[in-house]
Scaffold this active site. Sequence first.
Site, PDB file in Angstrom:
ATOM      1  N   ASP A 199      38.149  42.031  35.375  1.00  0.00           N
ATOM      2  CA  ASP A 199      37.341  41.483  36.446  1.00  0.00           C
ATOM      3  C   ASP A 199      35.887  41.287  36.040  1.00  0.00           C
ATOM      4  O   ASP A 199      35.252  42.203  35.520  1.00  0.00           O
ATOM      5  CB  ASP A 199      37.395  42.487  37.625  1.00  0.00           C
ATOM      6  CG  ASP A 199      36.637  42.014  38.829  1.00  0.00           C
ATOM      7  OD1 ASP A 199      37.142  41.129  39.524  1.00  0.00           O
ATOM      8  OD2 ASP A 199      35.527  42.522  39.064  1.00  0.00           O
ATOM      9  N   HIS A 328      43.046  34.614  44.206  1.00  0.00           N
ATOM     10  CA  HIS A 328      42.587  35.263  45.448  1.00  0.00           C
ATOM     11  C   HIS A 328      41.123  34.973  45.765  1.00  0.00           C
ATOM     12  O   HIS A 328      40.625  35.353  46.826  1.00  0.00           O
ATOM     13  CB  HIS A 328      42.795  36.773  45.310  1.00  0.00           C
ATOM     14  CG  HIS A 328      41.880  37.362  44.295  1.00  0.00           C
ATOM     15  ND1 HIS A 328      42.004  37.120  42.938  1.00  0.00           N
ATOM     16  CD2 HIS A 328      40.790  38.140  44.434  1.00  0.00           C
ATOM     17  CE1 HIS A 328      41.035  37.727  42.300  1.00  0.00           C
ATOM     18  NE2 HIS A 328      40.276  38.353  43.170  1.00  0.00           N
ATOM     19  N   ASP A 329      40.445  34.305  44.829  1.00  0.00           N
ATOM     20  CA  ASP A 329      39.029  33.943  45.053  1.00  0.00           C
ATOM     21  C   ASP A 329      38.863  32.470  45.390  1.00  0.00           C
ATOM     22  O   ASP A 329      37.744  32.025  45.677  1.00  0.00           O
ATOM     23  CB  ASP A 329      38.197  34.183  43.781  1.00  0.00           C
ATOM     24  CG  ASP A 329      37.954  35.640  43.507  1.00  0.00           C
ATOM     25  OD1 ASP A 329      37.749  35.968  42.313  1.00  0.00           O
ATOM     26  OD2 ASP A 329      37.991  36.451  44.453  1.00  0.00           O
TER      27      ASP A 329
HETATM   28  O1  TEU Z   1      35.206  37.742  40.863  1.00  0.00           O
HETATM   29  C1  TEU Z   1      34.048  37.528  40.067  1.00  0.00           C
HETATM   30  C2  TEU Z   1      33.373  36.277  40.458  1.00  0.00           C
HETATM   31  O2  TEU Z   1      32.576  35.702  39.747  1.00  0.00           O
HETATM   32  C3  TEU Z   1      33.778  35.775  41.746  1.00  0.00           C
HETATM   33  O3  TEU Z   1      33.573  36.935  42.540  1.00  0.00           O
HETATM   34  C4  TEU Z   1      32.955  34.686  42.378  1.00  0.00           C
HETATM   35  O4  TEU Z   1      31.625  34.780  42.018  1.00  0.00           O
HETATM   36  C5  TEU Z   1      33.090  34.935  43.863  1.00  0.00           C
HETATM   37  O5  TEU Z   1      34.466  34.984  44.130  1.00  0.00           O
HETATM   38  C6  TEU Z   1      32.380  33.852  44.651  1.00  0.00           C
HETATM   39  O6  TEU Z   1      32.902  33.837  45.967  1.00  0.00           O
HETATM   40  C7  TEU Z   1      35.799  39.010  40.695  1.00  0.00           C
HETATM   41  C8  TEU Z   1      36.965  39.135  41.666  1.00  0.00           C
HETATM   42  O7  TEU Z   1      37.956  38.150  41.347  1.00  0.00           O
HETATM   43  C9  TEU Z   1      36.435  38.970  43.075  1.00  0.00           C
HETATM   44  O8  TEU Z   1      37.514  39.004  44.013  1.00  0.00           O
HETATM   45  C10 TEU Z   1      35.453  40.097  43.350  1.00  0.00           C
HETATM   46  O9  TEU Z   1      34.855  39.878  44.605  1.00  0.00           O
HETATM   47  C11 TEU Z   1      34.367  40.159  42.275  1.00  0.00           C
HETATM   48  O10 TEU Z   1      34.837  40.030  40.945  1.00  0.00           O
HETATM   49  C12 TEU Z   1      33.681  41.520  42.317  1.00  0.00           C
HETATM   50  O11 TEU Z   1      34.582  42.473  41.796  1.00  0.00           O
END
Ligand code: TEU
Length: 557
Positions: A199, A328-329
Site C-alpha cells: 500500500d 477499491h479506490d
Molecule cells: O491508496 C494510496 C493512494 O494514493 C490512494 O489513497 C489515492 O490517493 C486515494 O485513494 C485518493 O482518493 C492506498 C489505499 O489503496 C487506499 O485505500 C488508502 O486510503 C490509502 O492507501 C492509505 O492507506
Amino acid sequence: MVRKWWHDKVAYQIYPKSFLDTDGDGIGDLRGVIRKLDYLKGLGVDIIWLSPVYRSPFVDQGYDISDYYAIAPEFGTMEDFDELLAEAKKRDMYLIMDLVINHCSDQHEWFRRALADPDGEYADYFYFRKGKDGKAPSNYRSYFGGSTWEPVPGTDQYYLHMFAKEQPDLNWNNPRLKKELFDMVNWWLEKGVAGFRIDAIINIKKDTAFPDYPADGTDGLVSCTRMVEEVDGVGELLEELKKETFEKYGAFTVAEVFNMKEDELREFIGDNGHFSTMFDFSAAVLSGGEKGWHTAGEISFEEWRSALFASQMEGQKVGFKANIIENHDEPRGASRYLPDHARNTRGIQMLGTTSVLLRGIPFLYQGQELGMTNCLFDSIEEYDDISTKDQYKVALEAGLTEADALKAVARFSRDNSRTPMQWSDEENAGFTCGKPWLKVNPNYTQVNAAREEKDKDSVLHYYRQLLALRKSDAYRETFTYGEFRPAFEEEKDIFAFYRITPEQKILVAANYGTVERKLVLPSGIKKQLLCNNGRINAAGSRIGLGSCDAIVLELDC
Ligand code: TEU
C-alpha cells in the site's frame, strides 16, 4: 526474462467488508470469503488479494491498522483466517495480504506511547516536528485534504500524516521501527501467506528537511506528492524491505505505486526489482482532477487506448505489470471506461476482453466479473468514504452548488466500488441478512451472480470463458509471455492488439464505437477463440466488427 510461478496466474481483489456477511452484522467477514472459495476457483482465480483485515478503527476502512498481528473482530478471528488460508491452499489458490506500512492507526500502541512521551523513543517511530513561526512544519496538503501536520497535544510539536490525521506516518529512518515492520512481515510469511499487495509504498521516503513548496491551491498548501516526487532514495528502502523479508520466502509482491520517477520501472519490477509487479494506473491517472475531482475532465477513447498501449510497450521491456480496470479506490471500470452506448452486457464483456488478455497479470476486483457498476448515492451523508467527503468539501469551496458537488464526487467516489457484492436478487443482494454497512446498488436485481449463473450470455459466464482461454494449455504461453503489439491503431474506436510468440499470433480486437468497422487482417484466420456475440462476421482475411463486438482470433503465423 526469468520465469516466475505467478506469471501465468489470475488474481482477484476481495474487499472483505463488502464481500459476504455470514453473521448478520452487515459487515463482510472471513467466513464469507471461505464460503465463496469454490465460486472464485470456478471463475479461474489463482491469487486472492485480501484488502486489510487487521484490527483497525476503520477511519480509512482498515488502511489504518492498530494491531498488525490481530484480525479485526468485525471480520472474524485468527482461527478463521487460518482456516481461510488452509482452504485456499487446498484449492491450489494463493492468499496475499494488504501490507500498509507507510503509516499505522493513531490507535496503534506505538503511537499511543509516542503521544504519552513526545520526547521518548516511540515518538521517533513517527515524524514529530516543531512548528515554524507558529505554523505547521511545512505547507503540505494530505491526500485526504488539509495539512499533513497535526498538533501533538500538550506540546509545540506536530506529527506528520500524508493521509488522514488518524494515520500517522511511520519513520523509515528509524532502524528499530523498520525491524518491527520486517519482523511483522516475516511473521505473516511464516504463517504461509504467498505475499502482499503493498500500500502507498512510494510515500515511505521523506525529505526530512520538509521544505515548503509553492502552494498549488487556494488553501495555501501544496500536495504532499510534491515532496514524494522530489525526494530521492526510496529505492534503498524498498531494496532493504525486499531483502529483509519477501526475498527470504520467494514472496509474490504487487506494489501500489503512484508518482514513480521516470526510468525507474526496471528497478521496481525488473527481474531483480523491488517488487514482483506493480499495478498499471496509466488509465486511472488520465482522469486528472489535480484541483479536485470536480476539475477532472472526460477521458477520450484515443487517450485511453494510447495510455494503455504505451504502458504495455514500456512494461514488456522490463517485466510484468498488473492490469486492472478498477479497485477499491477507483470507480467501477464499466462506468468509467465505456462510452454510454457500450454500458451494457456486451460492452462490459468487451472491456473485460481488452483488459484481461493484455500482457501482464490480470487483477480482477470483486464484482467486476458480474459487470457491477457505479452506484448513485442520494446525499453526501449516504457516503462513507473519507476521500469522497473531502472532495465534496473541496468542490463546495470551489463554488459548486451542493447538487453539482454531489455529481462531481459521484463520478470518482471510492464508495462506487465498495458497495456490497451482488450475490442474488434477494434482499441486500444476498450480501447480508442484517443492515448493510453501505448502500446496496439498486441494480442488484439484474446484476447478480445467481441470475447470471443461469444466463449463458451473462458477464459472469463470459469472464469464465475469458479466464479459461487465457489459462488454456493451448494458449497460456502466448497470453503470458507473448509480445504485445498494437494493431489497427489508425482505426477510430478500435482497440486491438496482437499477442505473439514464434509459434502463435493471436489478435484481440474490439469496437468501442457505434458503427460497424471492416478490418483487413494481415493473415488468414486459423481459429476463432472467443467472441462476445457468438459469431464473427468474417470472409477470408476481412472481418466486420459491430459496435461492442470483441473477438479473439488465432491467425496464421
Ligand atoms: O491508496 C494510496 C493512494 O494514493 C490512494 O489513497 C489515492 O490517493 C486515494 O485513494 C485518493 O482518493 C492506498 C489505499 O489503496 C487506499 O485505500 C488508502 O486510503 C490509502 O492507501 C492509505 O492507506
